[in-house]
Design an enzyme around this catalytic site. Structure first.
Site, mmCIF file in Angstrom:
data_model
loop_
_atom_site.group_PDB
_atom_site.id
_atom_site.type_symbol
_atom_site.label_atom_id
_atom_site.label_comp_id
_atom_site.label_asym_id
_atom_site.label_seq_id
_atom_site.Cartn_x
_atom_site.Cartn_y
_atom_site.Cartn_z
ATOM 1 N N THR A 81 0.869 -1.153 0.000
ATOM 2 C CA THR A 81 0.000 0.000 0.000
ATOM 3 C C THR A 81 0.911 1.209 0.000
ATOM 4 O O THR A 81 2.106 1.071 0.213
ATOM 5 C CB THR A 81 -0.872 -0.107 1.282
ATOM 6 O OG1 THR A 81 -1.596 -1.324 1.192
ATOM 7 C CG2 THR A 81 -1.803 1.046 1.499
ATOM 8 N N SER B 152 -7.294 -1.971 6.541
ATOM 9 C CA SER B 152 -6.645 -1.411 7.738
ATOM 10 C C SER B 152 -6.113 -0.004 7.466
ATOM 11 O O SER B 152 -5.486 0.603 8.343
ATOM 12 C CB SER B 152 -5.462 -2.289 8.155
ATOM 13 O OG SER B 152 -5.885 -3.573 8.490
ATOM 14 N N THR C 257 -3.840 1.516 -2.475
ATOM 15 C CA THR C 257 -3.267 0.179 -2.372
ATOM 16 C C THR C 257 -3.571 -0.726 -3.561
ATOM 17 O O THR C 257 -4.621 -0.604 -4.197
ATOM 18 C CB THR C 257 -3.786 -0.519 -1.086
ATOM 19 O OG1 THR C 257 -3.162 -1.788 -0.950
ATOM 20 C CG2 THR C 257 -5.289 -0.706 -1.098
HETATM 21 N N1 GLY Z 1 -4.715 -3.942 1.532
HETATM 22 C C1 GLY Z 1 -4.372 -3.464 2.790
HETATM 23 C C2 GLY Z 1 -5.499 -2.810 3.497
HETATM 24 O O1 GLY Z 1 -6.371 -2.261 2.857
HETATM 25 O O2 GLY Z 1 -5.541 -2.848 4.686
#
Ligand code: GLY
Length: 571
Positions: free
Chosen positions: A382, A454, A400
């Site tokens: 990300t 996250s 991301t």
């Molecule tokens: N792909 C990592 C997140 O969105 O937490």
């Protein structure tokens, strides 16, 4: 103007170990503040020097923070293919100069043909790599719709002006940094496995620092976006190429999925910590809720007096983290599909009950920690960038592809990489995803649903004024990295550069262990934590926190994480 090295921190760590000094200004008065780049008017901090340069130039042309955010987003898609993207998605948290706040959710969605058990075999076991590598792992991209929506609502310069610099960069080709060359070489076997042709990110001999990555197809895709806006991606030639790519590789994204994709404006999630207003991302990110829970759980304790990375501080932070990640697994998912109990999760009485089992002397094993009983049921990759403009508008953006280079699938003829965000769903309850995160019903796959994230783009306000803009990549470690960076500034008196560079530690409930970066905890602190019952397992450095902090004289200090090629540029 450039990032700083880790050497001063390593030296401090050595001194700390030899002398027992606590490495904070507040605690000892002896730590020299390591100041980052400063700028009186504006600041851009991103994961790549070219992207920061392009963002800064847009500010200098009279663009606002959101024009610069759009330009930086497209520039990262060109210069930072490991995570920058038009084939993924992201979140914006904004605070305008007049104090208005909000967020834009341009997270990917499950395709219409997705189903709950699509990654399970006939025996109900998770099929290896199916949700992480190749065409089936791809969620419907939201990045372009998000950047268009961001510009329409908040931007001020003409659309073509903010897209053009990325096109120019793609036309020239990107000069690889040592890090990007290494990551491309590491990705080679998967690029070859995931694609039916040899994509531009693969060459016969290993990539070296200074090589030029040619990007003519990506330049043409960006030109279509420049000329047609969202239709340049979700319709016409780009959409045709993407759907053809899906059909060739067994993917399920259709023209209808692309046409119907819409980003969503959502109110920010807000709370306070020691007098600062914290403005962050609501679901489908878990980040904002988790961050506010963590801050509220540690607020009653005097971390500043306890000192940075001291046994009591680390113990408390870890115990809060394990409880918050247990809640994350049970209660968080896409709010358009699952009623996320936001108010209950942030209820001060609830958070007190969560910490009622906290024992100052002993770790609570994660096997004894489940999600909390809500008091009332209620209706590595990300990338992050932070921008402040001359008027005081702020943009905190995390975007991301999920893993490094996402699914590794390159859209043939269109030159961009697709995400593997489907792995952020809970593919099977109780089975960890690529970040070791466990999920439940709230985050099960359903057609058109957004997968839980996250990502925690965050803004802090003090006395009604913009104070800090912060965020990071790092999968499940994003929340704990943003949390610790805020503690570094608010409780431990660090400046922005010092706060982002400081070594960190992570705990996410399961697996039940503290995961410190190599320099994060001294041998004495490790021993003290082990005596309290904590298990420790070192991990390689993680995250790339990029932040901006208001200084006492009103200038901005940029903090560019030295773990990557991150670069702060101010003026
Ligand atoms: N792909 C990592 C997140 O969105 O937490």
């Amino acid at each position: 103007m450039k990032k700083t090295s880790l050497a001063p921190l390593l030296l401090l760590w050595l001194i700390w170990n030899l002398t027992g000094c606590k490495p904070t200004d507040k605690a000892t008065g002896s730590r020299e503040q390591e100041i980052g780049v400063t700028g009186k008017r504006g600041m851009v901090v991103s994961a790549h020097p070219e992207a920061s340069r392009i963002g800064l130039e847009i500010l200098q042309q009279g663009g606002n923070a959101y024009d610069a955010a759009v330009a930086t987003g497209f520039a990262l898609a060109v210069a930072y293919p490991v995570a920058g993207n038009i084939g993924g998605g992201g979140f914006l948290v904004y605070r305008k100069q007049d104090g208005e706040t909000g967020t834009l959710d341009y997270r990917e969605k499950a395709p219409k043909a997705a189903s709950r058990d699509m990654y399970l075999d006939a025996q109900g076991n998770v099929m290896q790599d199916a949700s992480t590598l190749g065409h089936l792992a791809v969620g419907v991209p939201g990045a372009v719709d998000g950047l268009v929506a961001m510009h329409q609502k908040l931007g001020s310069l003409p659309w073509a002006q903010v897209v053009q610099p990325a096109i120019d960069l793609a036309r020239q080709g990107v000069v690889l940094t040592e890090r990007e060359a290494r990551l491309l070489n590491q990705g080679r076997p998967d690029f070859l496995k995931a694609n039916k042709f040899t994509p531009h990110v693969v060459k016969d001999t290993p990539w070296q620092k200074g090589d030029v990555l040619p990007l003519p197809e990506l330049a043409r895709t960006l030109e279509r976006i420049r000329d047609k806006g969202r239709a340049g991606f979700y319709e016409g030639e780009t959409a045709d190429l993407l759907v053809k790519e899906m059909e060739r590789g067994g993917g399920i994204i259709s023209h209808q999925d692309l046409e119907e994709y819409q980003s969503v404006w959502r109110p920010a999630i807000t709370g306070t910590y020691r007098g600062y207003k914290v403005i962050s991302m609501p679901p489908p990110s878990s980040g904002g809720i988790a961050l506010l829970q963590l801050l509220k759980m540690v607020e009653p304790f005097n971390l500043s007096a306890w000192g940075w990375q001291q046994p009591k501080t680390v113990h408390l932070v870890v115990e809060a983290q394990r409880r918050v990640y247990a809640d994350r697994a049970a209660y968080l998912g896409d709010p358009d599909f699952f009623k996320v109990p936001v108010v209950s999760l942030l209820d001060p009485d609830y958070l007190k009950t969560r910490m009622a089992t906290f024992d100052m002397e002993q770790a609570t094993p994660s096997t004894q920690v489940q999600e909390g009983q809500l008091l009332a049921r209620e209706s590595d990759q990300t990338t992050h960038y932070s921008i402040v403009d001359q008027w005081g508008n702020a943009a905190s953006v995390t975007t991301t592809l999920n893993g490094n280079y996402g699914s590794k699938v390159v859209v043939e003829g269109a030159g961009f990489i697709l995400n593997n965000e489907m792995d952020d769903f809970s593919v099977k309850p109780g089975v960890p995803n690529m970040f070791g995160l466990i999920g439940g019903e709230a985050n099960a796959i359903a057609p058109g649903k957004r997968m839980l994230s996250s990502m925690t783009p965050t803004i802090l306000e003090k006395d009604g004024k913009l104070f800090m803009v912060v965020g990071t990549p790092g999968g499940s470690t994003i929340i704990t990295s943003v949390f610790q960076t805020i503690l570094n500034v608010v409780d431990h008196g660090m400046g922005m550069q010092q706060a982002v560079a400081a070594p960190r530690f992570h705990h996410q409930w399961l697996p039940d262990r503290i995961q410190p970066e190599a320099q994060a905890l001294s041998p004495q602190v490790r021993e003290a934590l082990q005596k309290k019952g904590h298990a420790l397992q070192d991990r390689a450095s993680y995250g790339a926190v990029d932040g901006i902090l208001r200084q006492k004289n009103g200038s901005w200090e940029g903090g560019a994480d030295p773990r990557g090629d991150d670069t702060a540029l101010g003026y």
